[in-house]
Write a protein that holds these residues in place. Structure first.
Motif, PDB file in Angstrom:
ATOM      1  N   ALA A 355      31.571 -17.162  67.457  1.00 22.76           N
ATOM      2  CA  ALA A 355      30.165 -16.801  67.289  1.00 22.76           C
ATOM      3  C   ALA A 355      29.958 -15.311  67.513  1.00 22.76           C
ATOM      4  CB  ALA A 355      29.301 -17.614  68.249  1.00 22.76           C
ATOM      5  N   GLN A 356      30.603 -14.757  68.524  1.00 23.01           N
ATOM      6  CA  GLN A 356      30.449 -13.329  68.802  1.00 23.01           C
ATOM      7  C   GLN A 356      31.053 -12.473  67.690  1.00 23.01           C
ATOM      8  OE1 GLN A 356      30.904 -12.241  73.254  1.00 23.01           O
ATOM      9  NE2 GLN A 356      31.819 -14.281  73.084  1.00 23.01           N
ATOM     10  N   VAL A 357      32.181 -12.888  67.175  1.00 25.14           N
ATOM     11  CA  VAL A 357      32.791 -12.144  66.066  1.00 25.14           C
ATOM     12  C   VAL A 357      31.884 -12.186  64.837  1.00 25.14           C
ATOM     13  CG1 VAL A 357      34.755 -12.042  64.482  1.00 25.14           C
ATOM     14  CG2 VAL A 357      35.136 -12.524  66.915  1.00 25.14           C
ATOM     15  N   ALA A 358      31.323 -13.365  64.545  1.00 21.92           N
ATOM     16  CA  ALA A 358      30.446 -13.507  63.383  1.00 21.92           C
ATOM     17  C   ALA A 358      29.163 -12.698  63.547  1.00 21.92           C
ATOM     18  CB  ALA A 358      30.116 -14.984  63.162  1.00 21.92           C
ATOM     19  N   ILE A 359      28.595 -12.712  64.740  1.00 21.65           N
ATOM     20  CA  ILE A 359      27.364 -11.957  64.986  1.00 21.65           C
ATOM     21  C   ILE A 359      27.639 -10.459  64.889  1.00 21.65           C
ATOM     22  CG2 ILE A 359      25.631 -11.395  66.737  1.00 21.65           C
ATOM     23  CD1 ILE A 359      25.868 -14.335  67.687  1.00 21.65           C
ATOM     24  N   ASN A 360      28.775 -10.030  65.406  1.00 17.81           N
ATOM     25  CA  ASN A 360      29.148  -8.621  65.280  1.00 17.81           C
ATOM     26  C   ASN A 360      29.247  -8.227  63.808  1.00 17.81           C
ATOM     27  OD1 ASN A 360      30.306  -6.079  66.629  1.00 17.81           O
ATOM     28  ND2 ASN A 360      31.892  -6.608  65.143  1.00 17.81           N
ATOM     29  N   GLU A 361      29.829  -9.116  63.003  1.00 13.96           N
ATOM     30  CA  GLU A 361      29.978  -8.829  61.579  1.00 13.96           C
ATOM     31  C   GLU A 361      28.631  -8.765  60.874  1.00 13.96           C
ATOM     32  OE1 GLU A 361      32.485  -7.808  58.372  1.00 13.96           O
ATOM     33  OE2 GLU A 361      32.771  -7.891  60.539  1.00 13.96           O
ATOM     34  N   MET A 362      27.659  -9.546  61.332  1.00 19.88           N
ATOM     35  CA  MET A 362      26.331  -9.519  60.730  1.00 19.88           C
ATOM     36  C   MET A 362      25.668  -8.161  60.916  1.00 19.88           C
ATOM     37  SD  MET A 362      24.331 -11.434  58.901  1.00 19.88           S
ATOM     38  CE  MET A 362      24.708 -13.178  59.202  1.00 19.88           C
ATOM     39  N   MET A 363      26.061  -7.435  61.960  1.00 21.60           N
ATOM     40  CA  MET A 363      25.501  -6.101  62.211  1.00 21.60           C
ATOM     41  C   MET A 363      26.321  -4.985  61.563  1.00 21.60           C
ATOM     42  SD  MET A 363      24.175  -6.369  66.180  1.00 21.60           S
ATOM     43  CE  MET A 363      25.686  -7.096  66.844  1.00 21.60           C
ATOM     44  N   ASP A 364      27.346  -5.339  60.806  1.00 24.09           N
ATOM     45  CA  ASP A 364      28.136  -4.347  60.085  1.00 24.09           C
ATOM     46  C   ASP A 364      27.254  -3.692  59.017  1.00 24.09           C
ATOM     47  OD1 ASP A 364      29.913  -3.505  57.706  1.00 24.09           O
ATOM     48  OD2 ASP A 364      31.361  -3.796  59.328  1.00 24.09           O
ATOM     49  N   PRO A 365      27.269  -2.365  58.889  1.00 26.02           N
ATOM     50  CA  PRO A 365      26.422  -1.703  57.888  1.00 26.02           C
ATOM     51  C   PRO A 365      26.625  -2.214  56.468  1.00 26.02           C
ATOM     52  CG  PRO A 365      27.267  -0.094  59.435  1.00 26.02           C
ATOM     53  CD  PRO A 365      27.963  -1.386  59.750  1.00 26.02           C
ATOM     54  N   GLU A 366      27.854  -2.553  56.111  1.00 27.27           N
ATOM     55  CA  GLU A 366      28.115  -3.056  54.761  1.00 27.27           C
ATOM     56  C   GLU A 366      27.420  -4.395  54.537  1.00 27.27           C
ATOM     57  OE1 GLU A 366      31.963  -4.088  51.896  1.00 27.27           O
ATOM     58  OE2 GLU A 366      32.213  -2.833  53.677  1.00 27.27           O
ATOM     59  N   VAL A 367      27.429  -5.246  55.557  1.00 28.11           N
ATOM     60  CA  VAL A 367      26.752  -6.545  55.475  1.00 28.11           C
ATOM     61  C   VAL A 367      25.243  -6.342  55.420  1.00 28.11           C
ATOM     62  CG1 VAL A 367      26.322  -8.726  56.673  1.00 28.11           C
ATOM     63  CG2 VAL A 367      28.629  -7.745  56.642  1.00 28.11           C
ATOM     64  N   GLN A 368      24.734  -5.467  56.272  1.00 31.89           N
ATOM     65  CA  GLN A 368      23.293  -5.205  56.294  1.00 31.89           C
ATOM     66  C   GLN A 368      22.820  -4.596  54.979  1.00 31.89           C
ATOM     67  OE1 GLN A 368      20.657  -5.595  58.778  1.00 31.89           O
ATOM     68  NE2 GLN A 368      22.102  -7.149  59.488  1.00 31.89           N
ATOM     69  N   ALA A 369      23.648  -3.749  54.374  1.00 31.91           N
ATOM     70  CA  ALA A 369      23.284  -3.166  53.079  1.00 31.91           C
ATOM     71  C   ALA A 369      23.245  -4.226  51.995  1.00 31.91           C
ATOM     72  CB  ALA A 369      24.278  -2.062  52.698  1.00 31.91           C
ATOM     73  N   ASP A 370      24.164  -5.182  52.058  1.00 27.12           N
ATOM     74  CA  ASP A 370      24.170  -6.253  51.057  1.00 27.12           C
ATOM     75  C   ASP A 370      22.960  -7.165  51.256  1.00 27.12           C
ATOM     76  OD1 ASP A 370      26.138  -7.262  48.879  1.00 27.12           O
ATOM     77  OD2 ASP A 370      25.464  -9.089  49.891  1.00 27.12           O
ATOM     78  N   ARG A 371      22.611  -7.452  52.510  1.00 29.60           N
ATOM     79  CA  ARG A 371      21.386  -8.236  52.783  1.00 29.60           C
ATOM     80  C   ARG A 371      20.163  -7.502  52.231  1.00 29.60           C
ATOM     81  NH1 ARG A 371      20.463 -12.046  56.531  1.00 29.60           N
ATOM     82  NH2 ARG A 371      18.622 -10.959  57.298  1.00 29.60           N
ATOM     83  N   TYR A 372      20.114  -6.211  52.431  1.00 31.96           N
ATOM     84  CA  TYR A 372      19.008  -5.389  51.952  1.00 31.96           C
ATOM     85  C   TYR A 372      18.904  -5.454  50.430  1.00 31.96           C
ATOM     86  CZ  TYR A 372      16.138  -1.076  51.647  1.00 31.96           C
ATOM     87  OH  TYR A 372      15.151  -0.147  51.405  1.00 31.96           O
ATOM     88  N   LYS A 373      20.054  -5.398  49.760  1.00 31.74           N
ATOM     89  CA  LYS A 373      20.091  -5.411  48.299  1.00 31.74           C
ATOM     90  C   LYS A 373      19.777  -6.788  47.733  1.00 31.74           C
ATOM     91  CE  LYS A 373      23.315  -4.652  44.451  1.00 31.74           C
ATOM     92  NZ  LYS A 373      24.694  -4.238  44.084  1.00 31.74           N
TER      93      LYS A 373
END
Length: 436
Positions: A355-373
């Motif tokens: 869970a901690q690894v997955a949550i950390n990945e959710m805050m990755d800029p690349e992931v956040q940029a894809d969510r934004y797009k």
């Protein structure tokens, strides 16, 4: 840990949240699904990961590799509202694939309303279940307050995650307070939401900039304006926004969660809402069941105005043909309420490392940029902390037609009320406004 929780009492204390927040109120509710694990081998790997995680949960980001190693080859469950098909697809196709490819973690998304999630978790804790079915939880507001106060969450963990340290704004109050309730590292930011209004410029050239103008707007278009019945998440935010516009928001920051005190403070806004009623749909004698119903009524031409906690949702609805291309978003001049939704971890998670690894990945800029797009969710990473290449990924996103820019939205972002006041205001609204 308190293990003798009363699920029935907890259920009464829970306010269903969206996105869990704004997104929850933009589409229809989903049915809960079974949380049983598919095989004994999965349970075994989750258990071993949990054991390794317990030893390292209080370590700094430099020990993150230990969590990564413990989580390798395991399954992590993500419980949260599942009524947004676009979000579901993004989680299943983009995020799950990323976790598998990068960390060999299998993401199991379990769609369930937050009240049912916390009820299930409460039942597991009462039964003394140590390796629980629930790992990650999409949560915020009153639900987080309820869960944290009843020792239902794992942590603190958020501030030990590398991406939290590297990319989250430490000066943002929402980093440390969820509806004015201390987070203390028991949840990490997932996405930001903000209330906006919308109408069709071809039908209604006006965009009300305050509550006085909204009343005149409702009078002009009598019977074609409304909002959903509380405690709908978006409608509840709208009522709080009306309160802010009329009496301000500063006094609520440290207000006692006492019904008489709250009622006295919001009485001018209650009087306004009662004055608004005769000009609403059904003359304010009844209200639509939820905000998705309001949005559908707007799309069908039954209403001339709607509202959303998905700040860029109008662009999506224009693109898919639900709204006309002359639909546009607007705010009150004094601003609109915004909140952050978060991911927490169940206190008896069978895979807190994963869970901690997955949550950390959710805050990755690349992931956040894809969510934004793809999802047009306001990012939680701080732009100033990004490198030039990461900034380009955000700068290149076309948020679409009919929406307010992120910069303008955030410049008029108002804080949420303390979580304890929200259900009190909803109760008072049902007593003092409905049918009056």
């Amino acid at each position: 840990m308190k293990k003798k929780l009363l699920a029935g009492i907890l259920s009464l204390a829970m306010v269903v949240s969206l996105t869990a927040c704004g997104a929850k109120n933009e589409t229809a509710s989903s049915k809960a699904v079974s949380s049983a694990k598919s095989s004994a081998s999965v349970a075994s790997t989750k258990s071993s990961a949990s054991a390794a995680s317990t030893a390292s949960s209080k370590t700094e980001g430099s020990d993150f590799n230990k969590l990564v190693e413990a989580a390798k080859g395991t399954e992590v469950s993500f419980y949260g509202w599942g009524g947004d098909d676009k979000l579901n697809a993004w989680l299943d196709e983009y995020f799950a694939k990323r976790l598998k490819d990068k960390y060999d973690i299998t993401l199991k998304r379990v769609p369930m309303d937050i009240d049912k999630i916390l009820s299930q978790l409460s039942g597991e804790l009462q039964a003394g279940k140590k390796d629980g079915d629930i790992d990650m939880i999409w949560i915020n507001g009153e639900n987080f307050k309820t869960a944290k106060e009843n020792n239902m969450l794992f942590g603190p963990f958020a501030e030990t995650l590398p991406n939290f340290e590297a990319y989250i704004n430490k000066d943002d109050k929402e980093t440390y307070y969820d509806f004015a309730f201390p987070i203390d590292g028991y949840e990490a930011p997932y996405g930001k939401a903000q209330l906006v209004f919308f109408n069709d410029s071809k039908i209604t050239p006006e965009t009300p900039k305050n509550t006085d103008e909204l009343l005149e707007f409702a009078k002009k278009y009598k019977g074609k304006v409304t909002y959903a019945a509380l405690p709908d998440f978006t409608a509840s935010a709208f009522v709080r926004n009306v309160i802010y516009d009329i009496v301000g928001y500063e006094q609520f920051a440290d207000m006692k969660a006492d019904k008489a005190t709250v009622k006295a403070a919001i009485e001018p806004a209650l009087e306004y809402l009662r004055k608004l009623n005769p000009y609403l749909w059904q003359e304010g004698k009844t209200f639509p069941s939820d905000n998705p119903a309001v949005t559908k009524m707007f799309a069908d031409g039954e209403l001339v105005m709607g509202m959303s906690y998905s700040a860029f949702g109008v662009a999506t609805n224009i693109e898919n043909g639900t709204f006309t291309d002359t639909t546009r978003t607007f705010q009150f001049d004094k601003g609109t309420i915004g909140n952050t939704n978060y991911i927490a971890i169940a206190s008896n998670s069978g895979n807190s490392a994963g869970a901690q690894v997955a949550i950390n990945e959710m805050m990755d800029p690349e992931v956040q940029a894809d969510r934004y797009k793809v999802l047009r969710t306001i990012p939680v990473v701080q732009y100033e902390k990004l490198n030039d290449e990461q900034k380009k990924a955000f700068d290149s996103v076309d948020i679409g037609k009919g929406v307010i820019s992120q910069a303008e939205l955030l410049s008029k972002r108002l804080p949420e009320m303390p979580a304890g006041l929200v259900p009190i205001i909803e109760e008072i609204w049902n007593e003092e406004v409905v049918g009056k």
